[in-house]
Design a protein around this motif. Structure first.
Motif, PDB file in Angstrom:
ATOM      1  N   LEU A 173       0.834  -1.203   0.000  1.00 19.70           N
ATOM      2  CA  LEU A 173       0.000   0.000   0.000  1.00 19.70           C
ATOM      3  C   LEU A 173       0.870   1.256   0.000  1.00 19.70           C
ATOM      4  O   LEU A 173       0.610   2.201  -0.754  1.00 19.70           O
ATOM      5  N   LYS A 174       1.901   1.238   0.829  1.00 23.00           N
ATOM      6  CA  LYS A 174       2.810   2.389   0.882  1.00 23.00           C
ATOM      7  C   LYS A 174       3.423   2.658  -0.483  1.00 23.00           C
ATOM      8  O   LYS A 174       3.605   3.813  -0.885  1.00 23.00           O
ATOM      9  N   ARG A 175       3.728   1.594  -1.216  1.00 26.42           N
ATOM     10  CA  ARG A 175       4.391   1.740  -2.504  1.00 26.42           C
ATOM     11  C   ARG A 175       3.622   2.658  -3.442  1.00 26.42           C
ATOM     12  O   ARG A 175       4.210   3.473  -4.162  1.00 26.42           O
ATOM     13  N   TRP A 176       2.291   2.558  -3.414  1.00 27.45           N
ATOM     14  CA  TRP A 176       1.504   3.360  -4.350  1.00 27.45           C
ATOM     15  C   TRP A 176       1.496   4.832  -3.978  1.00 27.45           C
ATOM     16  O   TRP A 176       1.204   5.683  -4.818  1.00 27.45           O
ATOM     17  N   PHE A 177       1.806   5.151  -2.737  1.00 27.86           N
ATOM     18  CA  PHE A 177       1.860   6.560  -2.326  1.00 27.86           C
ATOM     19  C   PHE A 177       3.223   7.192  -2.579  1.00 27.86           C
ATOM     20  O   PHE A 177       3.316   8.408  -2.703  1.00 27.86           O
ATOM     21  N   VAL A 178       4.263   6.375  -2.638  1.00 24.82           N
ATOM     22  CA  VAL A 178       5.613   6.935  -2.752  1.00 24.82           C
ATOM     23  C   VAL A 178       6.278   6.635  -4.082  1.00 24.82           C
ATOM     24  O   VAL A 178       7.355   7.144  -4.366  1.00 24.82           O
ATOM     25  N   THR A 179       5.639   5.830  -4.930  1.00 26.02           N
ATOM     26  CA  THR A 179       6.278   5.414  -6.165  1.00 26.02           C
ATOM     27  C   THR A 179       6.510   6.588  -7.109  1.00 26.02           C
ATOM     28  O   THR A 179       5.695   7.523  -7.186  1.00 26.02           O
ATOM     29  N   HIS A 204       7.496   5.055 -13.653  1.00 25.87           N
ATOM     30  CA  HIS A 204       6.538   5.446 -14.704  1.00 25.87           C
ATOM     31  C   HIS A 204       5.466   4.396 -14.934  1.00 25.87           C
ATOM     32  O   HIS A 204       4.322   4.730 -15.271  1.00 25.87           O
ATOM     33  N   LYS A 205       5.797   3.126 -14.713  1.00 25.14           N
ATOM     34  CA  LYS A 205       4.797   2.080 -14.917  1.00 25.14           C
ATOM     35  C   LYS A 205       3.727   2.133 -13.834  1.00 25.14           C
ATOM     36  O   LYS A 205       2.530   2.002 -14.113  1.00 25.14           O
ATOM     37  N   ASP A 206       4.153   2.332 -12.594  1.00 22.75           N
ATOM     38  CA  ASP A 206       3.190   2.474 -11.500  1.00 22.75           C
ATOM     39  C   ASP A 206       2.308   3.707 -11.696  1.00 22.75           C
ATOM     40  O   ASP A 206       1.091   3.660 -11.486  1.00 22.75           O
ATOM     41  N   ILE A 207       2.920   4.825 -12.082  1.00 20.50           N
ATOM     42  CA  ILE A 207       2.152   6.055 -12.302  1.00 20.50           C
ATOM     43  C   ILE A 207       1.148   5.840 -13.426  1.00 20.50           C
ATOM     44  O   ILE A 207       0.006   6.315 -13.364  1.00 20.50           O
ATOM     45  N   GLY A 208       1.555   5.099 -14.454  1.00 16.07           N
ATOM     46  CA  GLY A 208       0.624   4.799 -15.536  1.00 16.07           C
ATOM     47  C   GLY A 208      -0.583   4.016 -15.054  1.00 16.07           C
ATOM     48  O   GLY A 208      -1.731   4.310 -15.423  1.00 16.07           O
ATOM     49  N   ALA A 245      11.989   6.481  -4.049  1.00 13.69           N
ATOM     50  CA  ALA A 245      10.646   6.676  -3.516  1.00 13.69           C
ATOM     51  C   ALA A 245      10.570   8.059  -2.876  1.00 13.69           C
ATOM     52  O   ALA A 245      11.553   8.567  -2.353  1.00 13.69           O
ATOM     53  N   SER A 246       9.394   8.664  -2.932  1.00 14.21           N
ATOM     54  CA  SER A 246       9.251  10.000  -2.359  1.00 14.21           C
ATOM     55  C   SER A 246       7.814  10.231  -1.912  1.00 14.21           C
ATOM     56  O   SER A 246       6.866   9.998  -2.670  1.00 14.21           O
ATOM     57  N   TRP A 247       7.678  10.691  -0.666  1.00 17.07           N
ATOM     58  CA  TRP A 247       6.362  11.066  -0.147  1.00 17.07           C
ATOM     59  C   TRP A 247       5.943  12.455  -0.608  1.00 17.07           C
ATOM     60  O   TRP A 247       4.766  12.802  -0.561  1.00 17.07           O
ATOM     61  N   GLY A 296       8.857   0.503  -7.463  1.00 22.07           N
ATOM     62  CA  GLY A 296       7.670   0.004  -8.115  1.00 22.07           C
ATOM     63  C   GLY A 296       7.962  -0.945  -9.236  1.00 22.07           C
ATOM     64  O   GLY A 296       7.154  -1.224 -10.061  1.00 22.07           O
ATOM     65  N   GLY A 297       9.120  -1.506  -9.270  1.00 22.79           N
ATOM     66  CA  GLY A 297       9.447  -2.486 -10.292  1.00 22.79           C
ATOM     67  C   GLY A 297       8.935  -3.848  -9.893  1.00 22.79           C
ATOM     68  O   GLY A 297       7.878  -3.999  -9.338  1.00 22.79           O
ATOM     69  N   THR A 298       9.713  -4.893 -10.121  1.00 25.04           N
ATOM     70  CA  THR A 298       9.208  -6.235  -9.887  1.00 25.04           C
ATOM     71  C   THR A 298      10.223  -7.111  -9.176  1.00 25.04           C
ATOM     72  O   THR A 298      11.411  -6.908  -9.236  1.00 25.04           O
ATOM     73  N   ALA A 299       9.762  -8.133  -8.473  1.00 22.39           N
ATOM     74  CA  ALA A 299      10.618  -9.062  -7.732  1.00 22.39           C
ATOM     75  C   ALA A 299      10.561 -10.434  -8.382  1.00 22.39           C
ATOM     76  O   ALA A 299       9.666 -10.744  -9.110  1.00 22.39           O
ATOM     77  N   SER A 300      11.504 -11.277  -8.109  1.00 25.32           N
ATOM     78  CA  SER A 300      11.600 -12.557  -8.807  1.00 25.32           C
ATOM     79  C   SER A 300      10.481 -13.507  -8.404  1.00 25.32           C
ATOM     80  O   SER A 300       9.809 -13.332  -7.411  1.00 25.32           O
TER      81      SER A 300
END
Length: 850
Positions: A39-45, A48-52, A595-597, A571-575
């Motif tokens: 959840l935090k990731r979406w606030f600080v990402t 560009h893929k997450d923002i899209g 990441a930035s708040w 916001g990238g990906t893990a294995s």
């Protein structure tokens, strides 16, 4: 050039073709943040893929919001009712009509397109990310909170009810006095700021960060449409921002631009439609790019006449700014000007003819696969042809007199605008496997299209038949009842089709089949050469088109910037399998540094500030408190953003023509200042327009004799000297003379303060003059001459104030030697400060001499 499967040269190939397997680009990479921080990731990402993804999801929310309002309108139009009867009251209906238009045009269609663009454009360019990742996040959060601010307007008495075009004089407090109406206007202004931030980012990225060998000529068509769109947005939305700022001043400060009987209403139409007609192409161009991509992929044939297709788009982008007056054929402009704009309107249809024939011939020469994305793209072409033909009627002065203000316009408008949205839904299906790693259900996709296409035409085509119905009015001749009832049935069929789409996407996301990296046989742009979804840093290697084909070269040594990870964001990906690897650990650590708040917090502060400003004139402590808290929070978050250590994409980049010798930051500043030119141009143009309308010489009678030249002359000298001081600061910086840099910047600061003090003294004097002609002083509300003077010079004073805040920050850093031997930050500041000074050289003669 061969395609990915080795077919002949007429098979699809945009900027080169995928060759071989790409190591390290396996599908299934998870996000760099662990699950507990999802959840935090979406606030600080800032990725560009997450923002899209955030843009797409949010725009679909506003699509539902606007769609519900549309269904309410259609229920009201089931029969012709008298005021006070039916489902909605007259006021509620006006609000529904206005809000539906504003939500769909501003908060759905363009953000939906740019959600797809945010995700895809860096991939197609071979870039790690957009040039300014935090600005990208900021643009999204400003967009979200502008939409929430618009939604809040419904709970402040009433939202704006004067139509989505906000025509004067309906936009002034005399006709729309509700606080919510002001909030809606402020929400639009905040949205325009978001668009400007995004435009600067995209233009800088697309001109500076293309992969080696990916020249503009070879850039994929979808990226081409986005590039032209952001250039149009940069200038068109600047004009709209000027109009909204003036309107806000009329509502909150008491200026009289749109209240004046001579020229006020006509001024708004000029400002609005200078934005409004390019907006049609701003909406349609991304859809055109999706259509071209899908036609190529699902016919297996390269776009016929690709070079001419691009040239035609460029011509349309340029011509879009010289046709706005065909929206004003019913106004008092003379016949010669109307005839000229009728010619430009007919002229802009010619490049579109070329593009339509290009798409048709691409289908003829290829072998069509009737997938869901192709069906939506083909359907969009059919709808656009109908919309274009019916629009030609409105381009003729004589016919426009008959059709203007009727449902003919409503039908034509929706066949063009929603026709564009049709292609965007096709784009969502087309790239859904790439974004999610899952395949959508093809049967449900085709069912969605069938219901959509039937519902669309059942909704909008009857409006041509009932064209004599006045638009934005729920009373009509009962003879048209059957047509309106058919349209209402069509609206619900269209609405139901989206329930199928949402079910399809949700089901596919949670339980769909795994998608191949490239599920389409002839998908050959760069995004299809990586995993689905793409990994954290997009490409494990350096993207190159130098050989004429898409290739991935070995990463260059760390420190060169191109492949050392400098462009990675969170916001990238893990294995797969949840097994932590060294690469995953590095990705997670690296993501945190990106990441930035602050983008989220700054946007939240903007929301609170503007919500307070909307009701500030009421004197309510609630609104005053919100304004104060929001203002302090905005200042604090801005400072936090500037102090945050953040690693953005670093060069060297590949293709950067025609800006190869320009840094990303400098180009970004240039682009921003280009939009600022239009902003000031709109303010200056408004002053000149109103002065001509009132009479050039009679204007002098509205200005007191106490308004003399001397204060303006003194300010001219102060600003020119301050610009010279900035140049001196650069000289001292190169000499590594800390005291000289501090002294020069301090001189700039003191001269700027002197400018504001002198301006304040002048204003106070004019406010309190007492003469026979102006017994109550010469204030903002005295007349239109005083309004244009205070507001235009006030906008300039605001720019000076912003510059002083920046130079204050720079003086503190300079004292610690931050700029010794590094004059680049001073040069960037100088670009802004010199621009502000140049603007004053136009304002001084205009307001003090002429």
């Amino acid at each position: 050039m061969s395609d990915a499967s080795g077919s002949s040269s007429d098979r699809r190939s945009d900027g080169g073709t995928v060759t071989g397997d790409v190591p390290g680009l396996e599908s299934g990479h998870g996000h760099a943040f662990p699950a507990k921080d999802e959840l935090k990731r979406w606030f600080v990402t800032t990725n560009h893929k997450d923002i899209g993804v955030l843009y797409i999801v949010t725009s679909l929310f506003f699509f539902i919001f606007g769609g519900v309002l549309a269904l309410l309108m259609r229920l009201q139009l089931w029969t012709s009712t008298a005021p006070g009867e039916g489902l909605l009251s007259a006021t509620a209906y006006n609000q529904a009509v206005s809000a539906h238009g504003l939500l769909m045009v501003f908060f759905f269609i363009s953000p939906f397109a740019f959600g797809i663009a945010n995700y895809l454009v860096p991939l197609q360019l071979g870039a790690k990310d957009l040039a300014f990742p935090r600005l990208n996040a900021l643009s999204y959060w400003l967009y979200l909170f502008s939409g929430l601010l618009f939604g809040a307007s419904f709970f402040q008495e009433a939202t704006f009810s004067g139509g989505w075009t906000l025509y004067a004089p309906l936009n002034i407090p005399a006709y729309t006095p509700e606080i919510g109406a002001t909030t809606a206007i402020l929400a639009l202004a905040l949205f325009v700021v978001s668009v400007t931030v995004s435009g600067v980012n995209f233009i800088t990225t697309m001109h500076r960060m293309r992969a080696e060998g990916l020249t503009l000529r070879r850039m994929p068509i979808f990226s081409w449409t986005i590039l032209l769109t952001v250039w149009m947005m940069l200038f068109a939305f600047a004009a709209l921002l000027a109009a909204l700022m003036i309107l806000t001043a009329d509502r909150l400060l008491g200026t009289t631009y749109f209240m004046t009987e001579v020229g006020g209403s006509l001024l708004w139409t000029h400002l609005f439609w200078f934005f409004g007609h390019p907006e049609v192409y701003i909406v349609f161009f991304p859809a055109l790019g999706v259509m071209a991509e899908c036609f190529q992929t699902f016919t297996g044939h390269r776009l016929v006449g690709r070079k001419w297709f691009i040239i035609a788009m460029v011509l349309v982008a340029l011509q879009s700014f010289v046709v706005w007056m065909h929206h004003m054929f019913l106004t008092a402009i003379n016949l010669e000007i109307k005839t000229l704009f009728m010619a430009t309107t007919i002229g802009i249809s010619l490049p579109f003819d070329l593009m339509v024939f290009s798409l048709i011939y691409t289908m003829i020469k290829g072998r069509i696969k009737f997938t869901t994305p192709f069906l939506f793209s083909f359907g969009a072409l059919l709808l656009f042809i109908i919309g274009g033909i019916t629009g030609v009627f409105l381009g003729a002065v004589v016919l426009d007199y008959e059709f203007r203000g009727t449902y003919w316009v409503v039908a034509h408008f929706h066949y063009v605008m929603v026709g564009g949205a049709t292609a965007l839904f096709g784009g969502l299906y087309y790239w859904f496997p790439k974004m999610t790693g899952k395949m959508y259900d093809e049967f449900l996709g085709k069912l969605h299209f069938a219901l959509y296409f039937i519902g669309f035409n059942l909704l909008y085509f009857p409006m041509f038949m009932a064209w004599q119905t006045p638009r934005r009015v729920f009373q009509y001749d009962p003879v048209f009842t059957t047509w309106h009832q058919l349209a209402t049935v069509g609206a619900f069929v269209l609405g139901f089709s989206f329930l199928v789409m949402f079910y399809n996407l949700f089901k596919s996301l949670t339980a769909g089949e795994e998608a191949d990296d490239n599920p389409w046989e002839f998908g050959s742009t760069a995004e299809w050469a990586m995993g689905s979804p793409p990994p954290l840093e997009n490409f494990d290697g350096v993207v190159s088109y130098a050989s004429g084909k898409l290739e991935f070269l070995d990463p260059s040594p760390a420190g060169t910037g191109e492949s050392s990870g400098a462009g990675a964001t969170d916001g990238g990906t893990a294995s797969d399998g949840g097994v932590a690897t060294a690469a995953d650990a590095h990705a997670e650590e690296h993501a945190e540094s990106h990441a930035s708040w602050w983008p989220f917090l700054m946007s939240l502060a903007s929301f609170v500030l503007l919500l307070g400003v909307s009701g500030i004139t009421t004197g309510s402590m609630l609104y005053v408190s919100l304004t104060v808290v929001g203002g302090i929070a905005f200042g604090g978050t801005l400072l936090g953003l500037t102090r945050e250590k953040f690693a953005g994409p670093a060069g060297p980049f590949g293709e950067s023509w025609p800006f190869a010798g320009v840094s990303n930051m400098k180009l970004g500043i240039w682009v921003f200042l280009a939009s600022d030119v239009v902003l000031f141009g709109a303010f200056i143009g408004s002053h000149v327009f109103l002065r001509v309308a009132q009479g050039w010489q009679s204007w002098h009678h509205m200005i007191p004799e106490a308004h003399v030249v001397l204060p303006g002359l003194i300010n001219t000298y102060l600003l020119l000297t301050s610009s010279f001081a900035v140049v001196l600061a650069m000289v001292f910086s190169k000499r590594e003379n800390t005291k000289g840099v501090v002294a020069s910047l301090a001189t700039t600061y003191l001269l700027g303060i002197g400018f504001l003090i002198n301006k304040g003294i002048e204003w106070q004097h004019l406010f309190h003059i007492h003469s026979e002609a102006f017994p109550n002083g010469w204030g903002l509300s005295t007349n239109v001459a005083s309004s244009t003077f205070y507001l235009t010079t006030g906008l300039h004073g605001l720019h000076v104030t912003i510059g002083l805040i920046i130079v204050t920050y720079m003086i503190i850093r300079a004292a610690y030697g931050a700029y010794d031997g590094n004059d680049t930050p001073i040069e960037y500041f100088g670009l802004y400060w010199h621009f502000v000074d140049i603007v004053w050289l136009f304002l001084f003669p205009l307001f003090y001499i002429l």
